[in-house]
Write an enzyme that holds these catalytic residues in place. Sequence first.
Site, PDB file in Angstrom:
ATOM      1  N   LYS A 232       0.820  -1.215   0.000  1.00 50.31           N
ATOM      2  CA  LYS A 232       0.000   0.000   0.000  1.00 50.31           C
ATOM      3  C   LYS A 232       0.848   1.256   0.000  1.00 50.31           C
ATOM      4  O   LYS A 232       1.857   1.338   0.710  1.00 50.31           O
ATOM      5  CB  LYS A 232      -0.874   0.035   1.269  1.00 50.31           C
ATOM      6  CG  LYS A 232      -1.987  -0.995   1.305  1.00 50.31           C
ATOM      7  CD  LYS A 232      -2.793  -0.815   2.591  1.00 50.31           C
ATOM      8  CE  LYS A 232      -3.724  -1.975   2.877  1.00 50.31           C
ATOM      9  NZ  LYS A 232      -4.865  -2.057   1.966  1.00 50.31           N
TER      10      LYS A 232
ATOM     11  N   GLY B 141     -13.996  -5.560   6.011  1.00 52.52           N
ATOM     12  CA  GLY B 141     -14.955  -6.097   6.972  1.00 52.52           C
ATOM     13  C   GLY B 141     -15.282  -7.567   6.809  1.00 52.52           C
ATOM     14  O   GLY B 141     -16.063  -8.115   7.578  1.00 52.52           O
TER      15      GLY B 141
END
Lengths: 295, 192
Positions: free
Chosen positions: A82, A215
């Site tokens: 990232k 999630g």
Amino acid sequence: MEAKTGTWTEKKGLAQMLKGGVIMDVVNAEQAKIAEDAGACAVMALERVPADIRADGGVARMSDPDMILRIIDAVTIPVMAKCRIGHFVEAQILESIGVDYIDESEVLTPADEEHHILKHNFKVPFVCGCRNIGEALRRIGEGAAMIRTKGEAGTGDVVEAVRHARSVIGAIKQIQNMDDEELMTFAKNNGAPYELIKEVKTLGRMPVVNFAAGGVATPADAALMMQLGVDGVFVGSGIFKSGDPAKRAAAIVKSVTHYQDASILAEVSKNLGEAMVGRNAAHMPEAEKLAVRGW
Amino acid sequence: MKIGVLALQGDFAEHISMLKKIGVDTAEVRLPKHLDGLDGLIMPGGESTTIGKLAVAYDLMKPLQEFGKSKAMWGTCAGAIFLSKDIGRDQPLLGLMNIKVQRNAFGRQVDSFETDLEIEELKKATDTTHPYHAVFIRAPIIESVSGKAKILSQLEDGRIVAAQEGHLLATSFHPELTDDTRFHEYFISLAS
């Protein structure tokens, strides 16, 4: 003919190879090995999983290149890493050390609150998050070769992942049913490039692969996202914040392959131990949501 | 004619749409029972470690090996690795083809490339003359062929990127990512 590298076909092609698979967040070489042994199709190398970034606060940046390189050495599957939104120098560094995909991620603290990276400038492909079709197509317009719906990272609550996936997939159905005259207005109202809206109508899907993220904590969560119509899933904190990471990782891999087979889903859901401690995302204050980062 | 595509992980949907384009019936294969009634099987690109683990977990190894003894099978990239006898490291392989494969032979993703190949066998079979545009993604190479396996295509530097052994076919590149259906047509001719 000269061999050509870094083409659009190459960039989105690697994402096509990841389809039907699970990409797992890992923070060191041992976790990367566990993920690979469990059947992950790629790993995301980062210093802290989103649940810890949330807990620690402060500024979250690109990981130490040395730590990413150790993960690259440990596994044969693709390694992603990232960079901060808009931080094109972090992206240049990640490209130079040989990561296979860069995630310009809202999980890290944004470096630019108005602009994303112009991803066409790179040979390495990028994946970006989105909450809706407009955001997805803006990122593709900048050169993202893969999209993931954002969900709400580090919560273990799938509700936002469902919201974002339904929003994107619902909009695609809507576009398919539109007259050509309606497309420009849709482009204007959604802040999406007109040419890409036209392409979505022709293809009946996004022009690049779309995974779910943010999630997913159980095999049932992963299969839910697949049945909603995504091409694969990212699992961040859900694996290594759970009681038995190796077992849960393997179960989620199986659930993504057999997402339509409830008896297999029941089998792989048995005795997985503690899931990660969840945090209700639907009632979280807006200021704490990571998904609102990105423009 | 019905061709299955191994749908454990990878770009199986891309193979299915190529087969539909040339008018072939298709089926997704995730469990042994899905092999019934098929005339051939394609194993797609993806991650060979993931595909191998899922094949072991759902008891597909023996049924796939039996299938490949008499019926046509084609592996692209990860699928070619899975078909091979030897890759010099420990992961589940069908071992059906006498080829030795090296994974990720060209480096990392930034080294992935597209290039044109002159594949005489393919041109002859499809009665065409233009080169074949091949897409390589973190691709393996075929280090060597043995037994009855023969070389179908090599890069200019001699590295082997496609091989055939009777009704078995292996390519390091991805015909399913192009608009050129010739490789799929060629495979159908092996399955007939």
